[in-house]
Scaffold this motif. Structure first.
Motif, PDB file in Angstrom:
ATOM      1  N   THR A  21      -8.223   9.121  -3.031  1.00 59.20           N
ATOM      2  CA  THR A  21      -7.131   8.242  -2.862  1.00 59.20           C
ATOM      3  C   THR A  21      -7.664   6.811  -2.237  1.00 59.20           C
ATOM      4  O   THR A  21      -8.218   7.008  -1.096  1.00 59.20           O
ATOM      5  N   PRO A  22      -7.459   5.682  -2.715  1.00 63.44           N
ATOM      6  CA  PRO A  22      -7.910   4.757  -2.196  1.00 63.44           C
ATOM      7  C   PRO A  22      -7.087   4.032  -0.866  1.00 63.44           C
ATOM      8  O   PRO A  22      -5.955   4.486  -1.099  1.00 63.44           O
ATOM      9  N   THR A  23      -7.761   3.301   0.088  1.00 67.17           N
ATOM     10  CA  THR A  23      -6.649   3.205   1.354  1.00 67.17           C
ATOM     11  C   THR A  23      -5.833   1.858   1.066  1.00 67.17           C
ATOM     12  O   THR A  23      -4.963   1.693   1.689  1.00 67.17           O
ATOM     13  N   TRP A  40     -11.155  -0.134  -8.670  1.00 70.08           N
ATOM     14  CA  TRP A  40     -11.565   1.191  -9.567  1.00 70.08           C
ATOM     15  C   TRP A  40     -11.033   0.831 -10.895  1.00 70.08           C
ATOM     16  O   TRP A  40     -11.664   1.578 -11.710  1.00 70.08           O
ATOM     17  N   ALA A  92      -8.588  -1.806  -3.476  1.00 71.00           N
ATOM     18  CA  ALA A  92      -9.372  -0.906  -3.906  1.00 71.00           C
ATOM     19  C   ALA A  92      -9.033  -0.217  -5.177  1.00 71.00           C
ATOM     20  O   ALA A  92     -10.011   0.294  -6.277  1.00 71.00           O
ATOM     21  N   LEU A  93      -7.793   0.193  -5.379  1.00 69.69           N
ATOM     22  CA  LEU A  93      -7.305   0.793  -6.699  1.00 69.69           C
ATOM     23  C   LEU A  93      -7.550  -0.165  -8.000  1.00 69.69           C
ATOM     24  O   LEU A  93      -7.969   0.379  -8.774  1.00 69.69           O
ATOM     25  N   TRP A 133     -10.126  12.039  -7.952  1.00 73.78           N
ATOM     26  CA  TRP A 133     -10.520  10.756  -7.313  1.00 73.78           C
ATOM     27  C   TRP A 133     -10.185  11.090  -5.833  1.00 73.78           C
ATOM     28  O   TRP A 133      -9.322  11.965  -5.491  1.00 73.78           O
ATOM     29  N   ASN A 164       0.707  -1.244   0.006  1.00 77.11           N
ATOM     30  CA  ASN A 164       0.187  -0.123  -0.110  1.00 77.11           C
ATOM     31  C   ASN A 164       0.995   1.413   0.045  1.00 77.11           C
ATOM     32  O   ASN A 164       0.620   2.405  -0.675  1.00 77.11           O
TER      33      ASN A 164
END
Length: 78
Positions: free
Chosen positions: A55-57, A65, A61-62, A53, A29
């Protein structure tokens, strides 16, 4: 052991500090989302694509997306 060491990019006898920001331990991450150096690259890419966007955690999740994202405008630029 950090992510880059596990996948064989960095030797296991080297420090597991992020090679980009040199301030945090490198984990998946961090390398893909949280590192300040990497964040600058994401910011430039998103500006180029004219996207906003949150920011994904997590990398998962990225990827979700990214999988659901489609834009002819971006494909044309590429």
């Amino acid at each position: 052991m950090g992510f880059l060491q596990r996948i064989g990019v960095l030797s296991s006898n080297l420090s597991n500090v992020c090679p980009f920001c040199k301030s945090e331990p490198e984990f998946v991450n961090h390398i893909f989302l949280l590192c300040s150096g990497i964040w600058e690259s994401w910011t430039e890419l998103l500006l180029w694509w004219e996207l906003n966007w949150a920011t994904p955690t997590a990398v998962v999740a990225l990827l979700h997306w990214w999988k659901g994202f489609k834009s002819k405008k971006i494909i044309m630029k590429l």
